[in-house]
Write an enzyme that holds these catalytic residues in place. Structure first.
Site, PDB file in Angstrom:
ATOM      1  CB  ALA A  48      -0.917   0.011   1.233  1.00 51.25           C
ATOM      2  CE1 TYR A 234       7.139  -7.044 -16.280  1.00 54.00           C
ATOM      3  CE2 TYR A 234       5.347  -8.317 -17.240  1.00 54.00           C
ATOM      4  CZ  TYR A 234       5.872  -7.601 -16.182  1.00 54.00           C
ATOM      5  OH  TYR A 234       5.157  -7.481 -15.027  1.00 54.00           O
TER       6      TYR A 234
HETATM    7  P1  NAI Z   1       6.029  -0.720  -6.064  1.00 55.05           P
HETATM    8  O1  NAI Z   1       7.427  -1.189  -5.923  1.00 55.05           O
HETATM    9  O2  NAI Z   1       5.764   0.718  -6.259  1.00 55.05           O
HETATM   10  O3  NAI Z   1       5.158  -1.177  -4.776  1.00 55.05           O
HETATM   11  C1  NAI Z   1       5.384  -2.384  -4.127  1.00 55.05           C
HETATM   12  C2  NAI Z   1       4.723  -2.365  -2.767  1.00 55.05           C
HETATM   13  O4  NAI Z   1       4.934  -3.656  -2.161  1.00 55.05           O
HETATM   14  C3  NAI Z   1       5.293  -1.340  -1.776  1.00 55.05           C
HETATM   15  O5  NAI Z   1       4.254  -0.834  -0.973  1.00 55.05           O
HETATM   16  C4  NAI Z   1       6.223  -2.188  -0.905  1.00 55.05           C
HETATM   17  O6  NAI Z   1       6.415  -1.672   0.420  1.00 55.05           O
HETATM   18  C5  NAI Z   1       5.436  -3.476  -0.849  1.00 55.05           C
HETATM   19  N1  NAI Z   1       6.241  -4.644  -0.502  1.00 55.05           N
HETATM   20  C6  NAI Z   1       7.309  -5.172  -1.159  1.00 55.05           C
HETATM   21  N2  NAI Z   1       7.746  -6.276  -0.518  1.00 55.05           N
HETATM   22  C7  NAI Z   1       6.936  -6.439   0.563  1.00 55.05           C
HETATM   23  C8  NAI Z   1       6.881  -7.395   1.610  1.00 55.05           C
HETATM   24  N3  NAI Z   1       7.727  -8.425   1.688  1.00 55.05           N
HETATM   25  N4  NAI Z   1       5.941  -7.216   2.564  1.00 55.05           N
HETATM   26  C9  NAI Z   1       5.064  -6.183   2.526  1.00 55.05           C
HETATM   27  N5  NAI Z   1       5.060  -5.268   1.542  1.00 55.05           N
HETATM   28  C10 NAI Z   1       5.992  -5.400   0.580  1.00 55.05           C
HETATM   29  O7  NAI Z   1       5.399  -1.620  -7.215  1.00 55.05           O
HETATM   30  P2  NAI Z   1       4.299  -1.340  -8.338  1.00 55.05           P
HETATM   31  O8  NAI Z   1       4.985  -0.976  -9.580  1.00 55.05           O
HETATM   32  O9  NAI Z   1       3.198  -0.498  -7.813  1.00 55.05           O
HETATM   33  O10 NAI Z   1       3.767  -2.829  -8.564  1.00 55.05           O
HETATM   34  C11 NAI Z   1       2.622  -3.343  -7.924  1.00 55.05           C
HETATM   35  C12 NAI Z   1       2.035  -4.430  -8.815  1.00 55.05           C
HETATM   36  O11 NAI Z   1       1.642  -3.840 -10.053  1.00 55.05           O
HETATM   37  C13 NAI Z   1       3.023  -5.552  -9.159  1.00 55.05           C
HETATM   38  O12 NAI Z   1       2.342  -6.775  -9.207  1.00 55.05           O
HETATM   39  C14 NAI Z   1       3.488  -5.157 -10.552  1.00 55.05           C
HETATM   40  O13 NAI Z   1       3.951  -6.254 -11.302  1.00 55.05           O
HETATM   41  C15 NAI Z   1       2.200  -4.602 -11.114  1.00 55.05           C
HETATM   42  N6  NAI Z   1       2.356  -3.748 -12.302  1.00 55.05           N
HETATM   43  C16 NAI Z   1       3.349  -2.821 -12.372  1.00 55.05           C
HETATM   44  C17 NAI Z   1       3.507  -2.055 -13.527  1.00 55.05           C
HETATM   45  C18 NAI Z   1       4.580  -1.012 -13.632  1.00 55.05           C
HETATM   46  O14 NAI Z   1       4.854  -0.563 -14.737  1.00 55.05           O
HETATM   47  N7  NAI Z   1       5.176  -0.599 -12.536  1.00 55.05           N
HETATM   48  C19 NAI Z   1       2.611  -2.236 -14.684  1.00 55.05           C
HETATM   49  C20 NAI Z   1       1.532  -3.159 -14.454  1.00 55.05           C
HETATM   50  C21 NAI Z   1       1.447  -3.917 -13.307  1.00 55.05           C
END
Ligand code: NAI
Ligand code: NA
Length: 395
Positions: A48, A234
């Site tokens: 979050a 990817y």
């Molecule tokens: P992000 O890196 O911004 O957010 C990840 C979140 O997960 C953060 O809140 C972090 O604190 C939390 N986190 C990580 N490891 C953790 C753990 N062990 N315990 C608790 N919290 C943990 O990532 P983003 O980019 O928002 O990605 C979220 C989802 O969206 C992923 O499944 C990603 O593959 C997907 N996604 C991302 C895209 C992109 O271009 N960034 C595009 C489409 C989907």
């Protein structure tokens, strides 16, 4: 203290509390400007604190007046050492949610562990009773399996053969060719263990076992598909295997939730600059070209625009518009034929010399720094800030 960006490779080691707060405020304002969404009222967001998860928490709270519990893994600041951006984002989110009279509590720890699941279970029992929406937005390079204690690492590799293509170092603007060796040994399995659907299902099982999911509860996890150029590394690579597993898990969870009329969905989102995507080779060059094309066409979106649209038009808009594989698609604008054709043409042309002009390199770089609270318009970076901010609900 005065906090400046300090980068090493694709990470930034510092972050700025005022800039992070401004980012959160901008997202809150955007959601408010789009009007109310008749959505879920009690929401659990896993992952979050940044990216799509933070945008989901903000959209639930400020779009639907939802009570939110957020789970994430972030570094708290100490005297002289800034915390991670997710920590500052959450401190700001809670502050403004509380000011608006909204319930918001946060748990900072390893979401893959049994202990954190138990903490969340206890908190829901004490405070909210039942949850009606669970957003699964974890992105992590590692996972310690709760049953065995074994630590798995995910890798970003093609499967079967070496992949060679262009990439850009967005700090210097240098476009170069990169070759990535294919997965070997347990690479695929390990990546699926970290980023596949097992932990998502474990969360839903744990909540359901304690009767903490409301009748008709929904859970949504995020996925990505992307263009032809990034496919080998990817969607057809190790991370794609994990996304296939995540997408298949949605059907399993929906089966498990039959007795309460619940549903699990995957939403395929647009490529965006987040901490996770900056680390994937080839993707930053694609994103910088994509942003240029989408901005020119006035269809560019960031995390908050994506999630606000997911909620208002799909999840709570009466039309999920599922694709042939049962997925929600808010990458629809990214995947428009004319967008993809233009990006593919630019891809062929892109060089160190012309990228600043034909791509949105500046936009990429700015958004990267924005993730850490830097280069955010309106923030005075000369001003002394207190780096030791606290998340209000943290004990
Ligand atoms: P992000 O890196 O911004 O957010 C990840 C979140 O997960 C953060 O809140 C972090 O604190 C939390 N986190 C990580 N490891 C953790 C753990 N062990 N315990 C608790 N919290 C943990 O990532 P983003 O980019 O928002 O990605 C979220 C989802 O969206 C992923 O499944 C990603 O593959 C997907 N996604 C991302 C895209 C992109 O271009 N960034 C595009 C489409 C989907
Ligand atoms: Na996230």
């Amino acid at each position: 203290m005065i906090i400046e960006p300090r980068t090493r490779g694709f990470i930034c080691l510092t972050s700025h509390p005022t800039g992070c707060e401004q980012n959160v405020l901008n997202q809150i304002e955007y959601v408010k400007s789009k009007g109310k969404i008749e959505g879920a009222k009690k929401v659990l967001v896993l992952g979050a604190s940044t990216g799509f998860g933070l945008a989901s928490r903000i959209t639930s709270a400020f779009g639907s007046d939802a009570a939110t519990i957020g789970v994430f893994f972030d570094k708290a600041p100490t005297e002289g050492r800034p915390g991670s951006p997710g920590y500052y984002n959450t401190a700001a989110f809670e502050k403004h949610a509380h000011k608006a009279g909204l319930y918001a509590k946060s748990i900072n720890g390893d979401a893959f562990s049994n202990e954190i699941k138990q903490e969340v279970v206890n908190l829901i029992k004490e405070d909210l009773g039942q949850i009606d929406l669970v957003i699964y937005s974890l992105a992590s390079p590692v996972r310690t399996h709760p049953n065995t204690g074994k630590r798995y690492k995910s890798v970003l590799k093609p499967i079967g053969e070496v992949f060679t293509n262009k990439t850009v170092d967005f700090h210097t603007g240098v476009v170069s060719e990169i070759s990535i060796n294919p997965a070997e040994g347990d690479d695929i399995e390990n990546t699926v263990t970290v980023m596949g659907g097992e932990d998502w299902k474990m969360w839903i099982d744990a909540l359901k076992a304690e009767n903490l999911l409301a009748e008709g509860a929904t859970t949504v996890a995020y996925s990505y598909i992307g263009p032809e150029v990034t496919k080998p590394v990817y969607r057809n690579g190790t991370i794609g295997a994990a996304k296939d597993h995540l997408e298949a898990t949605a059907f399993e969870i929906t089966d498990d939730l039959k007795s309460i009329g619940g549903k699990a969905y995957v939403s395929v989102n647009k490529a965006l600059v987040t901490q996770a995507s900056s680390a994937i080779p080839v993707i930053p060059l694609y994103i910088s070209l994509l942003f240029k094309v989408m901005k020119d066409k006035e269809i560019h979106e960031g995390c908050i625009e994506q999630i606000q649209r997911l909620y208002s038009e799909r999840l709570f808009g009466g039309d999920l518009a599922l694709d042939e594989k049962g997925r929600i698609r808010v990458d629809d604008w990214e995947m428009y034929d004319d967008v993809q054709e233009e990006v593919a043409e630019l891809w062929e042309k892109a060089t160190t010399e012309n990228l600043a002009e034909i791509g949105d390199l500046q936009g990429y770089s700015d958004e990267f720094f924005n993730l850490f609270g830097f280069k955010v318009p309106g923030v005075n970076y000369e001003a002394d800030v207190n780096e030791v901010v606290k998340i209000p609900s943290e004990k």
